[in-house]
Design a protein around this motif. Structure first.
Motif, PDB file in Angstrom:
ATOM      1  N   ALA A  81     -77.134 -72.626  50.561  1.00  0.00           N
ATOM      2  CA  ALA A  81     -76.868 -71.445  49.724  1.00  0.00           C
ATOM      3  C   ALA A  81     -75.547 -71.618  48.998  1.00  0.00           C
ATOM      4  CB  ALA A  81     -76.839 -70.194  50.586  1.00  0.00           C
ATOM      5  N   ARG A  82     -74.545 -72.156  49.700  1.00  0.00           N
ATOM      6  CA  ARG A  82     -73.253 -72.336  49.066  1.00  0.00           C
ATOM      7  C   ARG A  82     -73.366 -73.256  47.862  1.00  0.00           C
ATOM      8  NH1 ARG A  82     -69.891 -75.485  52.768  1.00  0.00           N
ATOM      9  NH2 ARG A  82     -70.581 -77.267  51.507  1.00  0.00           N
ATOM     10  N   LEU A  85     -75.545 -71.574  45.013  1.00  0.00           N
ATOM     11  CA  LEU A  85     -74.848 -70.470  44.351  1.00  0.00           C
ATOM     12  C   LEU A  85     -73.641 -70.961  43.570  1.00  0.00           C
ATOM     13  CD1 LEU A  85     -75.100 -67.636  47.015  1.00  0.00           C
ATOM     14  CD2 LEU A  85     -76.456 -67.968  44.944  1.00  0.00           C
ATOM     15  N   ALA A  89     -73.476 -70.145  39.821  1.00  0.00           N
ATOM     16  CA  ALA A  89     -72.351 -69.361  39.295  1.00  0.00           C
ATOM     17  C   ALA A  89     -71.673 -70.095  38.146  1.00  0.00           C
ATOM     18  CB  ALA A  89     -71.340 -69.081  40.408  1.00  0.00           C
ATOM     19  N   LEU A 204     -81.837 -68.812  38.712  1.00  0.00           N
ATOM     20  CA  LEU A 204     -81.594 -68.735  40.154  1.00  0.00           C
ATOM     21  C   LEU A 204     -82.739 -69.409  40.921  1.00  0.00           C
ATOM     22  CD1 LEU A 204     -79.677 -67.527  42.325  1.00  0.00           C
ATOM     23  CD2 LEU A 204     -81.330 -65.684  42.528  1.00  0.00           C
ATOM     24  N   TRP A 208     -82.444 -72.952  43.369  1.00  0.00           N
ATOM     25  CA  TRP A 208     -82.905 -73.110  44.749  1.00  0.00           C
ATOM     26  C   TRP A 208     -83.785 -74.347  44.905  1.00  0.00           C
ATOM     27  CZ3 TRP A 208     -79.645 -69.747  46.285  1.00  0.00           C
ATOM     28  CH2 TRP A 208     -79.621 -69.316  47.611  1.00  0.00           C
ATOM     29  N   ILE A 253     -82.722 -62.776  47.811  1.00  0.00           N
ATOM     30  CA  ILE A 253     -81.695 -62.636  46.776  1.00  0.00           C
ATOM     31  C   ILE A 253     -82.270 -61.981  45.527  1.00  0.00           C
ATOM     32  CG2 ILE A 253     -80.255 -63.917  45.171  1.00  0.00           C
ATOM     33  CD1 ILE A 253     -79.478 -65.726  47.302  1.00  0.00           C
TER      34      ILE A 253
END
Lengths: 276, 220
Positions: A81-82, A85, A89, A204, A208, A253
């Motif tokens: 996830a880090r 994201l 971002a 997004l 993933w 999410i």
């Protein structure tokens, strides 16, 4: 005509918001039903194909539960996830900003178009190879690959948003002498957001998928690496468990964060259509 | 144009009326020559209401006040008062523009223009899409606000009756490049013009040879 009553108005707005939130949660039943149908189909297919090819959904879920309770899964999910994201971002920040700027100038958007086509056409695996050469095995490779794969989607969304802004509303903004910040917050952004949000959501989802592919080939940890290990052990149930973990975190999410946010920002559409 | 005066600009399509209006509004810069505009706060009401779809009607009316830096309670109070004078209810003010009828949208657009207390109001065929009942109501609102504020009006219209009803002076524009070929001062005060007066004078106005030539009509 009744005199203005501020509390009455805010009460009405609050009721509208609550109603919208309730409607959103209630609409979730439809999604739950279709997920149940999908699980049923999976179960039927598993019954025909056998455990090694496709484990039953309950086996995969039990396995996932095991991974979660033993504490093996959480750190891997957090790492993935880090990375996803971080890349996401970066592309949201840079892609939105550059897209907005490119949309403001005809020359810039015409120059950008073929470059964007090139970026969209470039397969993520090619970027991954380059990233491996540039960043080696570490966070840099998956983060960069996610960033570069998401960037064109967001860039195009932002650029089209600014390009399609109604010239009449620009005139209006000049006529009423809106200062630059108001032109941005009251005229440009509300319009652009309706283009940006769908772009962000598809980016997004993309991030993933890309992050797992990058991890599978480049790192020692994260869901992708765990998938690589379970594959080498021919452990299909564990593979399915990881895939379920991946997909459900994405769904969480999207439906718990992005979708409510989008509904809030675009509430004017909802109320406008429901009341006319 | 004198302050407080209402001038109507009539002429065939393509003669440059809108260009002139946009020059007056400062939306266009002249290629040659200069525009002398002594008015401090011009504002424009466009052919379409052009309300921002993502703002409630009240915030739309208060747009110009927000741009000027008025605080939320002050601009909302001013906008609400003006909206009531225009016949909009509190419920209408709470709606988004797409939930309002065309007539209500035009009222909101007129209120938004008057909210900034203009000394010159530019009307770009602002009433052309409305039915005759709504038109006459909005004429009344416009005349009332004009009397109360002493604001000058420069309007473009295709409707000679509208010009004869609202204007102190009618300018006839024609040709390409456009120029003003006739100026027609109306002595009768706007408040004293009855329906019959407007009909009779429109009929007489349309028979004048200068007007017929400007619009390409055969002489009668």
């Amino acid at each position: 005509m009744r005199p203005a009553h501020p509390t009455r108005r805010s009460f009405r707005v609050a009721v509208e918001r609550l109603g919208a939130a309730g409607g959103y949660l209630w609409s979730g039943w439809g999604s739950v039903a279709s997920i149940c149908l999908f699980l049923a189909a999976w179960d039927v297919a598993a019954g025909h194909l056998g455990e090694l090819i496709l484990p039953r959904p309950q086996d995969a879920l039990v396995r996932l539960q095991g991974l979660l309770t033993e504490g093996q899964a959480w750190p891997e999910i957090a790492i993935t996830a880090r990375r996803a994201l971080a890349g996401f971002a970066l592309s949201v920040g840079i892609g939105s900003l550059l897209g907005l700027l490119a949309g403001l100038s005809v020359t810039a958007s015409m120059t950008a178009r073929p470059l964007v086509t090139l970026l969209v056409g470039m397969p993520p695996i090619a970027w991954l190879i380059l990233a491996l050469l540039w960043f080696g095995a570490g966070d840099g490779t998956p983060v960069f690959t996610v960033f570069i794969a998401c960037f064109p989607i967001i860039f195009v969304g932002a650029m089209q948003g600014t390009r399609t802004l109604d010239g009449q509303l620009r005139e209006l903004a000049r006529m009423f002498r809106l200062p630059p910040w108001m032109r941005l917050t009251d005229v440009i952004l509300p319009h652009v957001v309706s283009y940006l949000f769908p772009a962000w959501i598809s980016a997004l989802g993309m991030s993933w998928k890309i992050v797992v592919m990058a991890e599978l080939l480049s790192t020692e940890d994260g869901i992708g690496a765990a998938l690589a290990v379970s594959r080498s052990h021919l452990d299909t149930a564990a593979s399915m468990a990881w895939i379920v973990a991946l997909v459900s975190s994405l769904l969480a999410i999207e439906y718990l964060l992005l979708e409510p946010l989008k509904r809030h920002v675009e509430s004017w559409r909802e109320f406008a259509s429901s009341r006319s | 144009m004198r302050s407080g005066e209402a001038v109507a600009l009539v002429g065939p399509s393509g003669c440059g009326k809108s260009t002139l209006l946009n020059l007056a509004a400062g939306l266009l810069d002249p290629w040659e020559g200069t525009v002398r505009n002594g008015f401090v706060r011009p504002t424009m009401m466009f052919q379409q209401p052009r309300l921002l779809p993502w703002k409630r009607t009240l915030d739309n009316i208060a747009l110009g006040l927000k741009a000027r830096g008025e605080s939320v309670p002050r601009r909302h109070a001013a906008a609400r008062q003006l909206a009531h004078a225009m016949g909009l209810s509190d419920e209408d003010l709470d709606k988004y523009p797409s939930a309002l009828s065309g007539g209500m949208q035009s009222r909101a657009a007129l209120a938004r223009a008057f909210a900034v207390e203009p000394d010159l109001l530019l009307l770009d065929e602002a009433f052309s899409a409305l039915d005759i009942g709504l038109k006459s109501e909005l004429y009344g609102l416009l005349a009332h606000q004009r009397r109360a504020r002493g604001c000058a009006v420069l309007m473009i219209t295709h409707d000679l009756m509208e010009a004869l009803r609202l204007a102190d002076r009618i300018l006839v524009m024609t040709g390409s490049p456009g120029h003003i070929v006739a100026s027609h001062v109306i002595e009768e005060p706007t408040a004293g013009r009855s329906e019959d007066w407007v009909f009779a004078h429109t009929a007489r106005f349309i028979r004048e040879s200068g007007i017929r030539a400007a619009f390409g009509l055969p002489p009668c």
